[in-house]
Design an enzyme around this catalytic site. Structure first.
Site, PDB file in Angstrom:
ATOM      1  N   ASN A   1       0.704  -1.335   0.129  1.00 24.27           N
ATOM      2  CA  ASN A   1      -0.111  -0.108  -0.205  1.00 24.27           C
ATOM      3  C   ASN A   1       0.833   1.518  -0.342  1.00 24.27           C
ATOM      4  O   ASN A   1       0.211   2.514  -0.977  1.00 24.27           O
ATOM      5  CB  ASN A   1      -1.110  -0.228   1.512  1.00 24.27           C
ATOM      6  CG  ASN A   1      -2.327  -1.043   1.168  1.00 24.27           C
ATOM      7  OD1 ASN A   1      -2.814  -0.528   0.248  1.00 24.27           O
ATOM      8  ND2 ASN A   1      -2.466  -1.810   1.253  1.00 24.27           N
TER       9      ASN A   1
ATOM     10  N   LEU B   1       0.226  -2.783  12.308  1.00 26.40           N
ATOM     11  CA  LEU B   1      -0.575  -3.864  12.986  1.00 26.40           C
ATOM     12  C   LEU B   1      -0.305  -3.412  14.699  1.00 26.40           C
ATOM     13  O   LEU B   1      -0.913  -4.640  15.005  1.00 26.40           O
ATOM     14  CB  LEU B   1       0.208  -5.154  12.368  1.00 26.40           C
ATOM     15  CG  LEU B   1       0.005  -5.616  11.131  1.00 26.40           C
ATOM     16  CD1 LEU B   1       0.746  -7.156  11.330  1.00 26.40           C
ATOM     17  CD2 LEU B   1      -1.625  -5.841  11.149  1.00 26.40           C
TER      18      LEU B   1
ATOM     19  N   ASN C   1      -7.032   5.125   8.143  1.00 28.95           N
ATOM     20  CA  ASN C   1      -6.713   3.396   7.227  1.00 28.95           C
ATOM     21  C   ASN C   1      -7.020   2.883   6.099  1.00 28.95           C
ATOM     22  O   ASN C   1      -8.529   2.986   5.980  1.00 28.95           O
ATOM     23  CB  ASN C   1      -7.187   3.362   8.903  1.00 28.95           C
ATOM     24  CG  ASN C   1      -6.654   1.441   8.683  1.00 28.95           C
ATOM     25  OD1 ASN C   1      -5.286   0.879   8.626  1.00 28.95           O
ATOM     26  ND2 ASN C   1      -7.834   0.478   9.350  1.00 28.95           N
TER      27      ASN C   1
ATOM     28  N   HIS D   1      -8.535  -0.760   5.711  1.00 27.78           N
ATOM     29  CA  HIS D   1      -8.589  -2.574   5.324  1.00 27.78           C
ATOM     30  C   HIS D   1      -9.927  -2.952   4.355  1.00 27.78           C
ATOM     31  O   HIS D   1     -10.370  -3.050   3.781  1.00 27.78           O
ATOM     32  CB  HIS D   1      -9.931  -2.039   7.467  1.00 27.78           C
ATOM     33  CG  HIS D   1     -10.211  -3.592   7.296  1.00 27.78           C
ATOM     34  ND1 HIS D   1      -9.670  -4.225   8.517  1.00 27.78           N
ATOM     35  CD2 HIS D   1     -11.981  -4.136   7.136  1.00 27.78           C
ATOM     36  CE1 HIS D   1      -9.911  -4.863   8.991  1.00 27.78           C
ATOM     37  NE2 HIS D   1     -10.942  -5.774   8.082  1.00 27.78           N
TER      38      HIS D   1
HETATM   39  C1  GRF Z   1      -2.587  -6.189   3.508  1.00 32.94           C
HETATM   40  O1  GRF Z   1      -3.013  -7.615   4.542  1.00 32.94           O
HETATM   41  C2  GRF Z   1      -3.516  -5.333   3.771  1.00 32.94           C
HETATM   42  O2  GRF Z   1      -5.038  -5.601   3.813  1.00 32.94           O
HETATM   43  C3  GRF Z   1      -3.668  -4.497   4.975  1.00 32.94           C
HETATM   44  O3  GRF Z   1      -2.514  -4.475   5.365  1.00 32.94           O
HETATM   45  C4  GRF Z   1      -1.474  -5.847   4.536  1.00 32.94           C
HETATM   46  C5  GRF Z   1      -0.974  -5.112   4.523  1.00 32.94           C
HETATM   47  O4  GRF Z   1      -0.519  -4.537   3.241  1.00 32.94           O
HETATM   48  N1  GRF Z   1      -4.595  -2.594   5.103  1.00 32.94           N
HETATM   49  P1  GRF Z   1       1.359  -3.966   3.068  1.00 32.94           P
HETATM   50  O5  GRF Z   1       1.127  -4.934   1.800  1.00 32.94           O
HETATM   51  O6  GRF Z   1       1.702  -4.530   3.740  1.00 32.94           O
HETATM   52  O7  GRF Z   1       0.592  -2.228   2.915  1.00 32.94           O
END
Ligand code: GRF
Length: 203
Positions: A16, A92, A109, A111
């Site tokens: 992301n 997280l 955020n 989701h």
């Molecule tokens: C993925 O599970 C996404 O759905 C959630 O965070 C996790 C990791 O995403 N938003 P990223 O590749 O580290 O951005």
């Protein structure tokens, strides 16, 4: 006039974050990522930031007496870098009320479900998609929302849905939804930066 300054908080691969950086590079977002923070030293997202010469920093939770002290240290850095908006992209940890208060309505955020479904404590990563499969939902998708004191409960900025195919499983859904996330995180930040009124779009 200096550009709006964004900090991105990450814990994992940073796909992301990559979508945000690509969005800035191809002119979709008129802002700059001034800082990338992770609670995980080994987060690949930090490598993605370093390859673009973006300032990164990591703090080891074990060096702090409390979640609040940890967040205080992050906030101090955000202030030092004059951050305007904070994006949680696969971050997280749950933010403490102090963090939320300091950056109220400035934290968003992403989701991987159509909130409020399949959100809240314990709903992250593959568990979200397992929950969608187990619920036999016809649709799933992704949501960008403001962060408040709850978990995945803040005002929704943007959602995009996709159909769940009969032969989908949690893994195939995760891949499809991640692509949706990469689209709407850029769209949402563009709206945020332009101060555009938020409408929910369920297209
Ligand atoms: C993925 O599970 C996404 O759905 C959630 O965070 C996790 C990791 O995403 N938003 P990223 O590749 O580290 O951005």
């Amino acid at each position: 006039m200096s550009k709006i300054r964004i900090a991105v908080l990450v814990s994992g691969s940073g796909s992301n974050l990559q979508a945000i950086l690509d969005g800035i590079e191809n002119g979709r977002i008129d802002a700059e990522v001034a800082l990338v923070f992770s609670n995980r030293k080994d987060a690949f997202a930090l490598k993605r930031a370093n390859s673009k010469n973006i300032k990164t920093f990591y703090l080891n939770i074990k060096n702090f007496k409390s979640d609040e002290d940890y967040d205080k240290a992050i906030i101090q850095k955000l202030k030092e870098y004059s951050i305007d908006y904070v994006i949680l992209a696969g971050y997280l940890r749950i933010l403490t009320p102090l963090f939320i208060k300091t950056y109220r309505n400035k934290i968003i955020n992403i989701h991987p479900s159509l909130l409020p479904k399949h959100g809240g404590k314990g709903y992250y990563g593959i568990r979200v998609h397992e929950s969608v499969i187990n619920s036999k939902d016809e649709y799933t998708g992704a949501t960008v929302h403001f962060v408040d004191e709850g978990t995945d409960t803040g005002n929704i900025i943007l959602q995009k849905k996709i159909k769940v195919d009969k032969d989908d499983n949690a893994e195939t859904l995760q891949k499809k939804v991640l692509e949706i996330e990469h689209k709407i995180i850029v769209e949402a930040i563009d709206k945020l930066v332009r101060g555009e009124e938020f409408e929910k779009s369920f297209d």
